[in-house]
Write a protein that holds these residues in place. Sequence first.
Motif, PDB file in Angstrom:
ATOM      1  N   SER A 304       0.840  -1.266   0.064  1.00  0.00           N
ATOM      2  CA  SER A 304      -0.131   0.027   0.093  1.00  0.00           C
ATOM      3  C   SER A 304       0.925   1.117   0.064  1.00  0.00           C
ATOM      4  O   SER A 304       0.471   2.234  -0.898  1.00  0.00           O
ATOM      5  CB  SER A 304      -0.950  -0.161   1.046  1.00  0.00           C
ATOM      6  N   GLN A 305       2.060   1.232   0.758  1.00  0.00           N
ATOM      7  CA  GLN A 305       2.865   2.451   0.828  1.00  0.00           C
ATOM      8  C   GLN A 305       3.567   2.476  -0.654  1.00  0.00           C
ATOM      9  O   GLN A 305       3.957   3.736  -1.013  1.00  0.00           O
ATOM     10  CB  GLN A 305       3.682   2.268   2.004  1.00  0.00           C
ATOM     11  N   LEU A 306       3.943   1.454  -1.304  1.00  0.00           N
ATOM     12  CA  LEU A 306       4.749   1.556  -2.439  1.00  0.00           C
ATOM     13  C   LEU A 306       3.749   2.019  -3.672  1.00  0.00           C
ATOM     14  O   LEU A 306       4.075   2.665  -4.534  1.00  0.00           O
ATOM     15  CB  LEU A 306       5.443   0.089  -2.773  1.00  0.00           C
ATOM     16  N   GLN A 307       2.588   1.841  -3.628  1.00  0.00           N
ATOM     17  CA  GLN A 307       1.579   2.121  -4.572  1.00  0.00           C
ATOM     18  C   GLN A 307       1.367   3.757  -4.458  1.00  0.00           C
ATOM     19  O   GLN A 307       0.932   4.151  -5.415  1.00  0.00           O
ATOM     20  CB  GLN A 307       0.187   1.472  -4.261  1.00  0.00           C
ATOM     21  N   ASP A 308       1.435   4.137  -3.292  1.00  0.00           N
ATOM     22  CA  ASP A 308       1.610   5.620  -3.440  1.00  0.00           C
ATOM     23  C   ASP A 308       2.633   6.309  -4.052  1.00  0.00           C
ATOM     24  O   ASP A 308       2.631   7.384  -4.377  1.00  0.00           O
ATOM     25  CB  ASP A 308       1.458   6.002  -1.992  1.00  0.00           C
ATOM     26  N   ARG A 309       3.855   5.722  -3.878  1.00  0.00           N
ATOM     27  CA  ARG A 309       5.108   6.121  -4.448  1.00  0.00           C
ATOM     28  C   ARG A 309       5.482   5.804  -5.877  1.00  0.00           C
ATOM     29  O   ARG A 309       6.162   6.459  -6.834  1.00  0.00           O
ATOM     30  CB  ARG A 309       6.213   5.848  -3.529  1.00  0.00           C
ATOM     31  N   TYR A 310       5.142   4.591  -6.297  1.00  0.00           N
ATOM     32  CA  TYR A 310       5.400   4.139  -7.700  1.00  0.00           C
ATOM     33  C   TYR A 310       4.275   3.390  -8.305  1.00  0.00           C
ATOM     34  O   TYR A 310       3.266   3.435  -7.744  1.00  0.00           O
ATOM     35  CB  TYR A 310       6.333   2.654  -7.363  1.00  0.00           C
ATOM     36  N   GLU A 312       2.191   0.900 -11.310  1.00  0.00           N
ATOM     37  CA  GLU A 312       1.977  -0.498 -10.922  1.00  0.00           C
ATOM     38  C   GLU A 312       3.138  -1.537 -11.404  1.00  0.00           C
ATOM     39  O   GLU A 312       3.482  -2.528 -10.725  1.00  0.00           O
ATOM     40  CB  GLU A 312       0.788  -0.695 -11.887  1.00  0.00           C
ATOM     41  N   LYS A 313       3.916  -1.265 -12.478  1.00  0.00           N
ATOM     42  CA  LYS A 313       4.937  -2.059 -13.068  1.00  0.00           C
ATOM     43  C   LYS A 313       6.333  -1.737 -12.484  1.00  0.00           C
ATOM     44  O   LYS A 313       7.425  -2.236 -13.127  1.00  0.00           O
ATOM     45  CB  LYS A 313       4.859  -2.151 -14.266  1.00  0.00           C
ATOM     46  N   HIS A 314       6.391  -0.784 -11.480  1.00  0.00           N
ATOM     47  CA  HIS A 314       7.593  -0.624 -11.110  1.00  0.00           C
ATOM     48  C   HIS A 314       8.368  -1.779 -10.044  1.00  0.00           C
ATOM     49  O   HIS A 314       7.787  -2.773  -9.620  1.00  0.00           O
ATOM     50  CB  HIS A 314       7.639   0.407  -9.904  1.00  0.00           C
ATOM     51  N   PRO A 315       9.559  -1.981 -10.578  1.00  0.00           N
ATOM     52  CA  PRO A 315      10.278  -3.470  -9.957  1.00  0.00           C
ATOM     53  C   PRO A 315       9.906  -3.496  -8.487  1.00  0.00           C
ATOM     54  O   PRO A 315       9.882  -4.817  -7.883  1.00  0.00           O
ATOM     55  CB  PRO A 315      11.717  -3.190  -9.917  1.00  0.00           C
ATOM     56  N   LYS A 316      10.012  -2.569  -7.624  1.00  0.00           N
ATOM     57  CA  LYS A 316       9.993  -2.696  -6.190  1.00  0.00           C
ATOM     58  C   LYS A 316       8.528  -2.865  -5.850  1.00  0.00           C
ATOM     59  O   LYS A 316       8.184  -3.794  -5.085  1.00  0.00           O
ATOM     60  CB  LYS A 316      10.484  -1.541  -5.299  1.00  0.00           C
ATOM     61  N   LEU A 317       7.523  -2.705  -6.710  1.00  0.00           N
ATOM     62  CA  LEU A 317       6.075  -2.875  -6.255  1.00  0.00           C
ATOM     63  C   LEU A 317       5.785  -4.270  -6.872  1.00  0.00           C
ATOM     64  O   LEU A 317       5.045  -5.066  -6.139  1.00  0.00           O
ATOM     65  CB  LEU A 317       5.118  -2.040  -6.957  1.00  0.00           C
ATOM     66  N   VAL A 318       6.526  -4.801  -8.051  1.00  0.00           N
ATOM     67  CA  VAL A 318       6.191  -6.449  -8.344  1.00  0.00           C
ATOM     68  C   VAL A 318       6.813  -7.048  -7.545  1.00  0.00           C
ATOM     69  O   VAL A 318       6.269  -8.178  -7.185  1.00  0.00           O
ATOM     70  CB  VAL A 318       6.881  -6.185  -9.726  1.00  0.00           C
ATOM     71  N   GLU A 319       8.254  -6.997  -6.997  1.00  0.00           N
ATOM     72  CA  GLU A 319       8.686  -7.711  -5.952  1.00  0.00           C
ATOM     73  C   GLU A 319       8.086  -7.857  -4.828  1.00  0.00           C
ATOM     74  O   GLU A 319       7.820  -8.964  -4.234  1.00  0.00           O
ATOM     75  CB  GLU A 319      10.311  -7.204  -5.671  1.00  0.00           C
TER      76      GLU A 319
END
Length: 727
Positions: A304-310, A312-319
């Motif tokens: 949820s926190q990563l979705q606010d920054r990145y 949908e297909k960002h590597p960190k969000l995918v990981e």
Amino acid sequence: MKPTEHLTSYNRSLPESISSLQPDEDEGLSMRNYWLMILERKWYAAGVFLVVVLAVAAYTFTVTPIYQSAALVQVLKRGPQVLQVTDVVENSVTNDTDFNTQIKVLESVAMAQNVVARLSTEETALLTNPTRNHKGETAPPASIVFGGRKITPQRLSLMLQISFRHPNPKVAARIANLYAEEYIAYNSRVRVEESLKAVDELKERADQQRKRVDELANSLQSFRQRGNLISLVQSKDIVTDKLKTLNMMATQTNARLKDAEVRLNQVNEWTTSSRDLAELSFIASQPKVGQLNQQVTGQKIAISQLQDRYKEKHPKLVEASNTLLKAEAELKQAILTAAASIKAEYENALRTDEEARKELALQETKSLDLDKSGVEYENLTREFRVNEQLLESMLVRMRETAVSSTIEAQNARIVDRAAEPGAPISPKVFANLLMGALGGIVLGLGTAYLIALIDDRLKNVFDVESLVGLPLLGVIPYADRMEQPDKAQIVSNGADQMIVESFLSLYSTLRIGEQSRCAKLILVTSTMPGEGKSFVTTNLGLAFASQGQRTVVVDCDLRKPNLHHSFRLGDAKGLINYCVDADPLDNVIVRNVHPNLDVIVAGGRARNPTQLLNGPQFETLIAELSKRYDRILLDTPPIGAVSDALNLLPIVDGAIYTIQYNRVRRRAARRCVRRLLSANVPVFGAVLNGMAMNLSSDYYGEHHDKSYKAYYNNQGVGEAATALKTR
């Protein structure tokens, strides 16, 4: 005072009295109506009464006389007691049940057969001769005795009257006495036979009991040699202690089994309903499930926190998403493993409980075996003592019964012997004739009432108002021994005072009615031909004319015209001449047939009466008559035969329905009235025509009674006839 003024004052005093004479719509048939229905068919009742009385009289005076003789017997409460010994057959009479039992013995077929067996050959012939038929055959003697005897208990006593009926008085007395003697002998014979039979049975049972006592003595001795009662008691204590321990264990294993079963049922229920098993407390409490559950929750927060920054297909969000999926898969597997452990725990508890119960059942069996072995000796001892005492009592009872069977005892005695009767008891002439008369009255009334129920013709107020559905405007008595023209003008010639008064009452009723008071154009019809609609039309027109109203009567029955005969008008021109030949109206009106009364006859028979009555010429005729007259009466064909009257309904102000007394079927009248009412034209009511004077007074009260004849001479006829003749 003018006739119209006199009638007006007369009408003002009538509403309450006339309305009080009319029955309510919901009023049913009263007892008086039922009686009058029967009275109307009195000849049926008289015929049935006569047949019944004659049949009863013929039977009474031709039947064979029957004689009755009776013997009086006293039933003893208890027979003589020589020895203080209980009898095998209890003959004491201590209550109503015992007394009724003795009565049933006397009434039995066996008693009748025993009485016949005591008759000689000559007595049997005298008994059966009255039943001999033309073939020489007779009824069985036992059936004659059984059918002719009568046992009557005397009130508040132990006395029985034994009576017998027969055409021969000597036979009647003989059979009655034999019945009393056989009853006493029968009880004594039964007592002796049953006592001897009881002695034989007791002897046989005593021998069997003696053998049984010997067998029990041998069994008791063998048991003493086989068993050691002290060692059995010690073994019983050991088994009892172990049984208590196993019982406690079984209770504990059963409790664990129930707990495991509850958890397993919850898992199965949540699995079936696709609910999250992690919500179950015993699943969530598993260490691995709790750890993975926290991990999944934390990973969801991180995503949820990563979705606010990145995106949908960002590597960190995918990981992070892959890590969450892996954690959720491990959580799911952990939950399934925990659920499987719950099932394994339940199966383990089930096996443990079954083993505990098997050991408990085995120990209980051992305890029961020890109990059986310990109790067997006591049972053998007890059974031996009981059977030994039973054998002794049998021997004593056998000796007492053998002695008492030789002593004769009676439980009844003859108080009065039957004597030969001097007079027959049947037939009872007076009673038979009286019952025949009463039966004839009942059957006669019932027959008359049944015929009245079957007869569905209209004949009273209830039939007209409740079954047909029209108010009764009036009742016209039957006009007897009178030609048709005289009947048609009876209001003017005063030939029958009651009929004149009936039409005046009909006129007054129409004046009272809210709709009929102002009605100018009135249609008169009926169900079928011959009900007197023309008779009602002409005399009602005369009644209107007698009160100063300009009235015209129009013969609209173009199929069977009648008014020209009613007023002796011969071949005068009429309605057909006006409508077909276009004759002037003044040429077809027969003026001043009576003062204020004009007539338009049919003028022959029309080939197309329906078309003529629906034509414009007829409407023109009615319009012109409405300008000239106060009342226009249309004599129309019966509505049950043709539809001419229905075609005229739209142009009239109302209709009067004529019903011939005791002629029209209810169903036909109801059908025709429904057709009238369907036109939405007021139907003022029905006129019941042609009722006999006696029935008219019975059904409809004193105003039709002959006692008012003098009054009619002075009042009713005087008003009508004088009014017509002086104009």
